[in-house]
Design a protein around this motif. Structure first.
Motif, PDB file in Angstrom:
ATOM      1  N   ARG A 132       3.849   9.559   6.542  1.00  0.00           N
ATOM      2  CA  ARG A 132       4.292  10.828   5.970  1.00  0.00           C
ATOM      3  C   ARG A 132       5.202  10.551   4.776  1.00  0.00           C
ATOM      4  O   ARG A 132       6.228   9.888   4.892  1.00  0.00           O
ATOM      5  CB  ARG A 132       5.037  11.667   6.993  1.00  0.00           C
ATOM      6  CG  ARG A 132       5.557  12.986   6.417  1.00  0.00           C
ATOM      7  CD  ARG A 132       6.114  13.914   7.461  1.00  0.00           C
ATOM      8  NE  ARG A 132       5.113  14.340   8.409  1.00  0.00           N
ATOM      9  CZ  ARG A 132       4.207  15.301   8.182  1.00  0.00           C
ATOM     10  NH1 ARG A 132       4.179  15.905   7.033  1.00  0.00           N
ATOM     11  NH2 ARG A 132       3.341  15.640   9.110  1.00  0.00           N
ATOM     12  N   TYR A 133       4.788  11.067   3.623  1.00  0.00           N
ATOM     13  CA  TYR A 133       5.553  10.941   2.385  1.00  0.00           C
ATOM     14  C   TYR A 133       6.187  12.287   2.076  1.00  0.00           C
ATOM     15  O   TYR A 133       5.550  13.327   2.216  1.00  0.00           O
ATOM     16  CB  TYR A 133       4.638  10.538   1.219  1.00  0.00           C
ATOM     17  CG  TYR A 133       4.008   9.181   1.379  1.00  0.00           C
ATOM     18  CD1 TYR A 133       4.610   8.061   0.836  1.00  0.00           C
ATOM     19  CD2 TYR A 133       2.819   9.022   2.075  1.00  0.00           C
ATOM     20  CE1 TYR A 133       4.038   6.814   0.982  1.00  0.00           C
ATOM     21  CE2 TYR A 133       2.241   7.776   2.230  1.00  0.00           C
ATOM     22  CZ  TYR A 133       2.856   6.679   1.683  1.00  0.00           C
ATOM     23  OH  TYR A 133       2.297   5.446   1.842  1.00  0.00           O
ATOM     24  N   SER A 188      17.468  -7.021   7.550  1.00  0.00           N
ATOM     25  CA  SER A 188      18.732  -6.324   7.789  1.00  0.00           C
ATOM     26  C   SER A 188      18.747  -4.947   7.141  1.00  0.00           C
ATOM     27  O   SER A 188      19.592  -4.133   7.443  1.00  0.00           O
ATOM     28  CB  SER A 188      19.892  -7.172   7.257  1.00  0.00           C
ATOM     29  OG  SER A 188      19.723  -7.377   5.863  1.00  0.00           O
ATOM     30  N   ASP A 189      17.805  -4.673   6.243  1.00  0.00           N
ATOM     31  CA  ASP A 189      17.738  -3.390   5.550  1.00  0.00           C
ATOM     32  C   ASP A 189      16.865  -2.427   6.359  1.00  0.00           C
ATOM     33  O   ASP A 189      15.667  -2.616   6.472  1.00  0.00           O
ATOM     34  CB  ASP A 189      17.146  -3.586   4.150  1.00  0.00           C
ATOM     35  CG  ASP A 189      17.069  -2.286   3.366  1.00  0.00           C
ATOM     36  OD1 ASP A 189      17.833  -1.361   3.692  1.00  0.00           O
ATOM     37  OD2 ASP A 189      16.248  -2.209   2.440  1.00  0.00           O
ATOM     38  N   HIS A 190      17.503  -1.395   6.939  1.00  0.00           N
ATOM     39  CA  HIS A 190      16.769  -0.441   7.769  1.00  0.00           C
ATOM     40  C   HIS A 190      16.627   0.912   7.096  1.00  0.00           C
ATOM     41  O   HIS A 190      16.224   1.875   7.728  1.00  0.00           O
ATOM     42  CB  HIS A 190      17.467  -0.267   9.127  1.00  0.00           C
ATOM     43  CG  HIS A 190      17.457  -1.534   9.939  1.00  0.00           C
ATOM     44  ND1 HIS A 190      16.314  -2.067  10.487  1.00  0.00           N
ATOM     45  CD2 HIS A 190      18.453  -2.377  10.280  1.00  0.00           C
ATOM     46  CE1 HIS A 190      16.606  -3.176  11.142  1.00  0.00           C
ATOM     47  NE2 HIS A 190      17.892  -3.392  11.017  1.00  0.00           N
ATOM     48  N   SER A 191      16.960   1.030   5.821  1.00  0.00           N
ATOM     49  CA  SER A 191      16.858   2.315   5.132  1.00  0.00           C
ATOM     50  C   SER A 191      15.405   2.597   4.770  1.00  0.00           C
ATOM     51  O   SER A 191      14.589   1.695   4.631  1.00  0.00           O
ATOM     52  CB  SER A 191      17.727   2.307   3.873  1.00  0.00           C
ATOM     53  OG  SER A 191      17.256   1.319   2.986  1.00  0.00           O
ATOM     54  N   ASP A 192      15.098   3.878   4.644  1.00  0.00           N
ATOM     55  CA  ASP A 192      13.743   4.280   4.280  1.00  0.00           C
ATOM     56  C   ASP A 192      13.492   3.971   2.808  1.00  0.00           C
ATOM     57  O   ASP A 192      14.353   4.196   1.962  1.00  0.00           O
ATOM     58  CB  ASP A 192      13.546   5.775   4.529  1.00  0.00           C
ATOM     59  CG  ASP A 192      13.491   6.105   6.011  1.00  0.00           C
ATOM     60  OD1 ASP A 192      13.306   5.179   6.824  1.00  0.00           O
ATOM     61  OD2 ASP A 192      13.625   7.284   6.362  1.00  0.00           O
ATOM     62  N   PRO A 193      12.297   3.482   2.474  1.00  0.00           N
ATOM     63  CA  PRO A 193      11.975   3.220   1.074  1.00  0.00           C
ATOM     64  C   PRO A 193      11.951   4.515   0.272  1.00  0.00           C
ATOM     65  O   PRO A 193      11.580   5.571   0.797  1.00  0.00           O
ATOM     66  CB  PRO A 193      10.578   2.600   1.132  1.00  0.00           C
ATOM     67  CG  PRO A 193      10.373   2.190   2.541  1.00  0.00           C
ATOM     68  CD  PRO A 193      11.228   3.070   3.366  1.00  0.00           C
ATOM     69  N   GLN A 194      12.341   4.437  -0.979  1.00  0.00           N
ATOM     70  CA  GLN A 194      12.386   5.617  -1.835  1.00  0.00           C
ATOM     71  C   GLN A 194      12.102   5.207  -3.271  1.00  0.00           C
ATOM     72  O   GLN A 194      12.550   4.173  -3.734  1.00  0.00           O
ATOM     73  CB  GLN A 194      13.759   6.276  -1.753  1.00  0.00           C
ATOM     74  CG  GLN A 194      13.894   7.509  -2.595  1.00  0.00           C
ATOM     75  CD  GLN A 194      15.236   8.189  -2.385  1.00  0.00           C
ATOM     76  OE1 GLN A 194      15.946   7.892  -1.450  1.00  0.00           O
ATOM     77  NE2 GLN A 194      15.575   9.088  -3.261  1.00  0.00           N
ATOM     78  N   ILE A 195      11.329   6.051  -3.947  1.00  0.00           N
ATOM     79  CA  ILE A 195      11.040   5.860  -5.367  1.00  0.00           C
ATOM     80  C   ILE A 195      11.690   7.012  -6.111  1.00  0.00           C
ATOM     81  O   ILE A 195      11.528   8.171  -5.731  1.00  0.00           O
ATOM     82  CB  ILE A 195       9.525   5.849  -5.619  1.00  0.00           C
ATOM     83  CG1 ILE A 195       8.894   4.641  -4.930  1.00  0.00           C
ATOM     84  CG2 ILE A 195       9.217   5.843  -7.117  1.00  0.00           C
ATOM     85  CD1 ILE A 195       7.391   4.654  -4.954  1.00  0.00           C
ATOM     86  N   ARG A 203       0.840  -1.206   0.000  1.00  0.00           N
ATOM     87  CA  ARG A 203       0.000   0.000   0.000  1.00  0.00           C
ATOM     88  C   ARG A 203       0.870   1.249   0.000  1.00  0.00           C
ATOM     89  O   ARG A 203       0.643   2.188  -0.762  1.00  0.00           O
ATOM     90  CB  ARG A 203      -0.930   0.011   1.211  1.00  0.00           C
ATOM     91  CG  ARG A 203      -1.799   1.264   1.280  1.00  0.00           C
ATOM     92  CD  ARG A 203      -2.610   1.344   2.560  1.00  0.00           C
ATOM     93  NE  ARG A 203      -1.848   1.122   3.767  1.00  0.00           N
ATOM     94  CZ  ARG A 203      -1.092   2.047   4.375  1.00  0.00           C
ATOM     95  NH1 ARG A 203      -0.996   3.253   3.874  1.00  0.00           N
ATOM     96  NH2 ARG A 203      -0.439   1.758   5.480  1.00  0.00           N
ATOM     97  N   GLN A 204       1.916   1.265   0.821  1.00  0.00           N
ATOM     98  CA  GLN A 204       2.804   2.424   0.871  1.00  0.00           C
ATOM     99  C   GLN A 204       3.522   2.619  -0.458  1.00  0.00           C
ATOM    100  O   GLN A 204       3.680   3.752  -0.920  1.00  0.00           O
ATOM    101  CB  GLN A 204       3.819   2.261   2.005  1.00  0.00           C
ATOM    102  CG  GLN A 204       3.202   2.368   3.379  1.00  0.00           C
ATOM    103  CD  GLN A 204       4.186   2.053   4.488  1.00  0.00           C
ATOM    104  OE1 GLN A 204       5.239   1.460   4.258  1.00  0.00           O
ATOM    105  NE2 GLN A 204       3.829   2.437   5.703  1.00  0.00           N
ATOM    106  N   ASN A 205       3.950   1.547  -1.089  1.00  0.00           N
ATOM    107  CA  ASN A 205       4.618   1.649  -2.384  1.00  0.00           C
ATOM    108  C   ASN A 205       3.661   2.184  -3.449  1.00  0.00           C
ATOM    109  O   ASN A 205       4.045   3.002  -4.288  1.00  0.00           O
ATOM    110  CB  ASN A 205       5.177   0.291  -2.794  1.00  0.00           C
ATOM    111  CG  ASN A 205       6.113   0.388  -3.965  1.00  0.00           C
ATOM    112  OD1 ASN A 205       6.689   1.437  -4.227  1.00  0.00           O
ATOM    113  ND2 ASN A 205       6.275  -0.702  -4.671  1.00  0.00           N
ATOM    114  N   THR A 206       2.420   1.740  -3.421  1.00  0.00           N
ATOM    115  CA  THR A 206       1.425   2.220  -4.388  1.00  0.00           C
ATOM    116  C   THR A 206       1.159   3.707  -4.210  1.00  0.00           C
ATOM    117  O   THR A 206       1.082   4.452  -5.188  1.00  0.00           O
ATOM    118  CB  THR A 206       0.112   1.419  -4.250  1.00  0.00           C
ATOM    119  OG1 THR A 206       0.403   0.041  -4.491  1.00  0.00           O
ATOM    120  CG2 THR A 206      -0.937   1.895  -5.225  1.00  0.00           C
TER     121      THR A 206
END
Length: 146
Positions: free
Chosen positions: A89-90, A121-128, A50-53
């Motif tokens: 928050r985006y 192990s991946d703690h980075s924030d998602p980004q498009i 949902r967040q990715n969409t």
């Protein structure tokens, strides 16, 4: 007279029903634990999807604005915006850079990572990140009249 098909339990089997019940309870508990983990993972995946969409839709909206701005000078696209959608928050950043006869367009949308600690192990924030370019030439250039 004793019938041959009816037998009595030997004295050694007293209490075996209790052991069988304990083993069955342990197997059931392990199965329920697996089902609970599956439900939690499914919920986490649905939230990430949902967040990715939402991030993709915000990037699409910004890219459309930048392309319209390239063709219509009075269209304004803000360089950075923040949105809150369903509690997340985006942050959306847009950038244009002229490159000769074209303009490069860059749109980045990011949001905080809400994964359970230790889940990955991946703690980075998602980004498009979307990149595109538009021509600075007028749209009628290259069109021949009959």
């Amino acid at each position: 007279m004793k019938t041959p098909w009816i037998t009595s339990r030997p004295a050694q089997q007293h209490g075996m029903a209790l052991v069988e019940a304990l083993i069955a309870s342990a197997v059931l508990a392990i199965g329920l634990l697996g089902a609970a983990q599956l439900a939690l993972k499914s919920q986490q995946t649905a939230t990430e999807n949902r967040q990715n969409t939402v991030g993709q839709m915000l990037a699409l909206e910004a890219m459309d604005c930048l392309q319209a701005q390239a063709h219509t000078p009075n269209t304004a696209c803000s360089a950075q915006q923040s949105f809150v959608v369903q509690g997340t928050r985006y942050t959306r950043q847009v950038q244009t850079s002229p490159q000769g006869q074209s303009t490069d367009l860059l749109v980045q949308v990011s949001w905080p990572n809400r994964r359970v600690v230790g889940a990955s192990s991946d703690h980075s924030d998602p980004q498009i990140t979307w990149r595109s370019s538009v021509s600075n030439l007028p749209s009628w250039v290259g069109v021949s009249l009959p």
